[in-house]
Design an enzyme around this catalytic site. Structure first.
Site: not given
Ligand code: PGA
Length: 254
Positions: A13, A15, A98, A100, A170, A176, A216
């Site tokens: 991904n 991003k 996701h 985010e 996730e 991250g 991660s």
């Protein structure tokens, strides 16, 4: 190790990274390096680079994914991209829900449910992301949160369509941050998701759906994660932005 029927999927991904030139270079390096067909590889560049990357991937086994879509065939939705527009570019996967998107853009489970349905309707394979925050984990709510997300985002879905689903677990606290869930922590939730799928659909479907871990993932932790029976691949953010580090993940068997 994933069941024999489930071919591992390693997904990158990207991003909001990579101009078209950078995307072409990275995709070219991945096509040249991803030789092991025991593992399926998918990359999800930003919308602006999809056409360029599709050209690079043409004729290669590396699959193209989108990071989002809008759940309508067309219309007055300024700034949005329809499932048909993605299919037109050669996209086969869509990462949906996701964290985010949920946290920064306020996407609800119901909106994500519409996206999953629209993706399937257009012939795209959804990668549905679920996962708890650190506070939720500390409060012992992990499985309740994941179950709620699965229930709401897959509401109304027929077993016949669910076969093209991929789920990505996730944990938000691992994305991250450099803080990966341990393989045992991840496996516990993956097993829970597979059991939930068996109850919601059936055993055959639950055993065929791939459940990816994301948060991660790096070359030095992927092998341990992949040794768990219900971890069928990885959704990789930061470490997918560099060909060497992503290829090291793709070739996790060493
Ligand atoms: P990360 O991102 O690998 O950079 O933690 C994973 C993701 O957001 O899918």
């Amino acid at each position: 190790m994933s069941e024999p029927g489930r071919r591992p999927l390693m997904a990158g991904n990207w991003k909001m990274h990579k101009t078209t030139g950078q995307a072409r270079d990275l995709a070219s390096a991945l096509v040249a390096g991803a030789k092991d067909d025991r593992v399926e590889v998918m990359i999800a560049p930003p919308f602006t680079a999809l056409a360029t990357v599709a050209g690079v991937l043409a004729g290669s086994p590396v699959q193209l994914g989108a990071q989002n879509l809008y759940p309508a065939p067309e219309g007055a939705y300024t700034g949005e991209v329809s499932p048909a527009m993605l299919v037109d570019l050669g996209v086969s996967y869509a990462i949906l829900g996701h964290s985010e998107r949920r946290q920064i853009f306020g996407e609800s489970d119901e909106f994500i449910r519409q996206k999953v349905a629209a993706a399937l309707e257009a012939g795209l394979k959804p990668v549905l992301c679920v996962g708890e925050t650190l506070d939720q984990r500390r409060a012992g709510e992990t499985t309740a949160v994941v179950e709620g997300q699965l229930h709401n985002c897959l509401k109304g879905l027929e077993a016949g369509s669910a076969g093209s689903l991929t789920i990505a677990y996730e944990p938000v606290w691992a994305i991250g941050t450099g803080q990966t869930a341990t393989a045992a922590q991840a496996e516990e939730v993956h097993r829970f998701i597979r059991t939930w799928l068996a109850g919601r659909f059936d055993n055959g479907l639950a055993n065929s759906v791939r459940i990816l871990y994301g948060g991660s993932v790096k070359a030095d932790n992927v092998r341990e994660l992949m040794s768990e029976p219900d971890i069928d691949g990885a959704l990789v953010g930061g470490a997918s932005l560099d060909a060497r580090s992503f290829l090291a993940i793709v070739g996790y068997k060493g």
